[in-house]
Design a protein around this motif. Structure first.
Motif, PDB file in Angstrom:
ATOM      1  N   ASP A 102     -17.119 -29.635  -8.599  1.00  0.00           N
ATOM      2  CA  ASP A 102     -16.896 -31.057  -8.678  1.00  0.00           C
ATOM      3  C   ASP A 102     -18.046 -32.088  -9.931  1.00  0.00           C
ATOM      4  O   ASP A 102     -18.906 -33.366  -9.897  1.00  0.00           O
ATOM      5  CB  ASP A 102     -17.532 -31.625  -7.886  1.00  0.00           C
ATOM      6  CG  ASP A 102     -17.664 -31.768  -6.140  1.00  0.00           C
ATOM      7  OD1 ASP A 102     -16.638 -30.844  -6.178  1.00  0.00           O
ATOM      8  OD2 ASP A 102     -18.052 -31.970  -4.787  1.00  0.00           O
ATOM      9  N   HIS A 158     -13.962 -33.011  -5.305  1.00  0.00           N
ATOM     10  CA  HIS A 158     -13.892 -33.209  -4.615  1.00  0.00           C
ATOM     11  C   HIS A 158     -13.263 -34.893  -4.526  1.00  0.00           C
ATOM     12  O   HIS A 158     -13.093 -35.462  -5.054  1.00  0.00           O
ATOM     13  CB  HIS A 158     -15.927 -34.258  -3.417  1.00  0.00           C
ATOM     14  CG  HIS A 158     -16.340 -34.445  -2.627  1.00  0.00           C
ATOM     15  ND1 HIS A 158     -16.091 -33.107  -1.754  1.00  0.00           N
ATOM     16  CD2 HIS A 158     -15.762 -35.377  -1.722  1.00  0.00           C
ATOM     17  CE1 HIS A 158     -16.903 -33.916  -1.054  1.00  0.00           C
ATOM     18  NE2 HIS A 158     -16.246 -34.555  -0.751  1.00  0.00           N
ATOM     19  N   TRP A 185     -12.879 -39.515  -8.982  1.00  0.00           N
ATOM     20  CA  TRP A 185     -12.325 -39.101  -8.959  1.00  0.00           C
ATOM     21  C   TRP A 185     -11.309 -37.478 -10.241  1.00  0.00           C
ATOM     22  O   TRP A 185     -12.614 -36.601 -10.053  1.00  0.00           O
ATOM     23  CB  TRP A 185     -10.967 -38.757  -7.925  1.00  0.00           C
ATOM     24  CG  TRP A 185      -9.930 -37.455  -7.306  1.00  0.00           C
ATOM     25  CD1 TRP A 185      -9.836 -36.795  -6.731  1.00  0.00           C
ATOM     26  CD2 TRP A 185      -8.662 -36.869  -8.539  1.00  0.00           C
ATOM     27  NE1 TRP A 185      -9.021 -35.621  -6.641  1.00  0.00           N
ATOM     28  CE2 TRP A 185      -8.343 -36.036  -7.903  1.00  0.00           C
ATOM     29  CE3 TRP A 185      -8.110 -37.652  -9.577  1.00  0.00           C
ATOM     30  CZ2 TRP A 185      -7.711 -35.454  -8.341  1.00  0.00           C
ATOM     31  CZ3 TRP A 185      -7.257 -37.250 -10.187  1.00  0.00           C
ATOM     32  CH2 TRP A 185      -6.414 -35.918  -9.569  1.00  0.00           C
ATOM     33  N   THR A 189      -8.833 -29.414  -4.637  1.00  0.00           N
ATOM     34  CA  THR A 189      -9.824 -30.501  -3.971  1.00  0.00           C
ATOM     35  C   THR A 189     -10.045 -30.021  -2.610  1.00  0.00           C
ATOM     36  O   THR A 189      -9.833 -29.397  -1.592  1.00  0.00           O
ATOM     37  CB  THR A 189      -8.438 -31.565  -3.690  1.00  0.00           C
ATOM     38  OG1 THR A 189      -7.527 -31.163  -2.848  1.00  0.00           O
ATOM     39  CG2 THR A 189      -8.028 -31.405  -5.190  1.00  0.00           C
ATOM     40  N   LYS A 190     -11.372 -31.295  -2.101  1.00  0.00           N
ATOM     41  CA  LYS A 190     -11.409 -30.666  -0.777  1.00  0.00           C
ATOM     42  C   LYS A 190     -12.468 -31.950  -0.359  1.00  0.00           C
ATOM     43  O   LYS A 190     -12.639 -32.745  -1.206  1.00  0.00           O
ATOM     44  CB  LYS A 190     -13.317 -29.996  -0.941  1.00  0.00           C
ATOM     45  CG  LYS A 190     -14.248 -30.374  -2.051  1.00  0.00           C
ATOM     46  CD  LYS A 190     -15.482 -28.698  -1.978  1.00  0.00           C
ATOM     47  CE  LYS A 190     -16.745 -29.105  -3.106  1.00  0.00           C
ATOM     48  NZ  LYS A 190     -17.091 -30.752  -2.369  1.00  0.00           N
ATOM     49  N   ASP A 191     -12.807 -32.236   0.692  1.00  0.00           N
ATOM     50  CA  ASP A 191     -13.108 -33.558   1.408  1.00  0.00           C
ATOM     51  C   ASP A 191     -14.769 -33.330   1.582  1.00  0.00           C
ATOM     52  O   ASP A 191     -15.084 -33.622   2.687  1.00  0.00           O
ATOM     53  CB  ASP A 191     -12.502 -33.974   2.210  1.00  0.00           C
ATOM     54  CG  ASP A 191     -11.614 -33.283   3.451  1.00  0.00           C
ATOM     55  OD1 ASP A 191     -11.934 -32.276   3.633  1.00  0.00           O
ATOM     56  OD2 ASP A 191     -10.478 -34.170   3.981  1.00  0.00           O
ATOM     57  N   CYS A 244     -22.994 -30.610  -2.541  1.00  0.00           N
ATOM     58  CA  CYS A 244     -22.220 -29.271  -2.464  1.00  0.00           C
ATOM     59  C   CYS A 244     -22.722 -27.881  -2.974  1.00  0.00           C
ATOM     60  O   CYS A 244     -22.053 -26.984  -2.207  1.00  0.00           O
ATOM     61  CB  CYS A 244     -21.169 -29.813  -3.308  1.00  0.00           C
ATOM     62  SG  CYS A 244     -19.747 -30.943  -2.093  1.00  0.00           S
TER      63      CYS A 244
END
Length: 218
Positions: A12, A55, A71, A89-91, A123
């Motif tokens: 990130d 993220h 972003w 990508t991740k959340d 994270c």
């Protein structure tokens, strides 16, 4: 001892942490970015697998909305990405949650992940903790990561204290902690970084604070 089979995980490194409400406060953002770039250089020189993570939330989210400036990867990272890197990508906090990163690493016989990027308090620590369950050793570079100031109903903590406290916690169990210089040397020599354990850290902590007015139940 067998040399670690490392992969570099770039977590990130997005514009939100430089220009947004989640700005990194310690270490200074430009210093940690410079060290992240140094880690990338070393990883590429040693042909380490590299994963770059963003993220991501849906359009309209206050931070990390897909396609927004928040972003976007920092330009210095974006221009370094190559087709050989794994880009995801991740959340969630962990880079493993809802992604195929763990399988990608397993396919390359990686047994140690080196974490750089943001934030130490979310994270990075989430990824290090998740690595344990996957049987992966973790490393985190203390000067190539960072934290913001935090305050909420539980209290407040400045970024430097937060960052340093979490590094001690990580070193006690979840990850080997080192500066970028030491890590580059370890990578070039094929050596593992040293990590403590919870028992040793507790004994050393007790000795370090023995007699302190802040220590209770001594």
């Amino acid at each position: 001892m067998t040399a670690p089979r490392r992969a570099l995980i770039i977590v990130d490194v997005q514009q939100e942490y430089f220009d947004g409400i989640l700005q990194i406060q310690y270490p200074p953002r430009e210093e940690s970015l410079a060290n992240i770039l140094r880690a990338i250089d070393a990883a590429e020189q040693q042909d380490l697998p590299i994963v770059v993570v963003q993220h991501q939330f849906p359009e309209g989210a206050p931070v990390f909305a897909v396609g927004s400036e928040s972003w976007s990867l920092h330009p210095e990272i974006e221009k370094r990405v190559t087709p050989s890197w794994k880009r995801v990508t991740k959340d969630k906090a962990s880079v493993f949650a809802g992604t195929d990163v763990a399988q990608w690493l397993a396919d390359r016989q990686v047994d140690t992940i080196t974490i750089v990027g943001y934030m130490t308090n979310n994270c990075d620590i989430g990824t290090a903790a998740a690595a344990e369950e996957l049987g992966l050793a973790a490393e985190i570079l203390s000067d190539a990561s960072g934290s913001p100031h935090l305050a909420n109903e539980a209290g407040k903590v400045p970024a430097e204290q937060l960052h340093q406290t979490l590094l001690v916690l990580l070193q006690s169990n979840f990850a080997a902690v080192a500066g970028t210089d030491a890590w580059v040397t370890a990578v070039e020599s094929g050596q593992a970084l040293s990590k403590s354990d919870l028992g040793t850290s507790a004994v050393q902590g007790r000795a370090a604070f023995q007699g302190s007015a802040s220590l209770t139940n001594a």
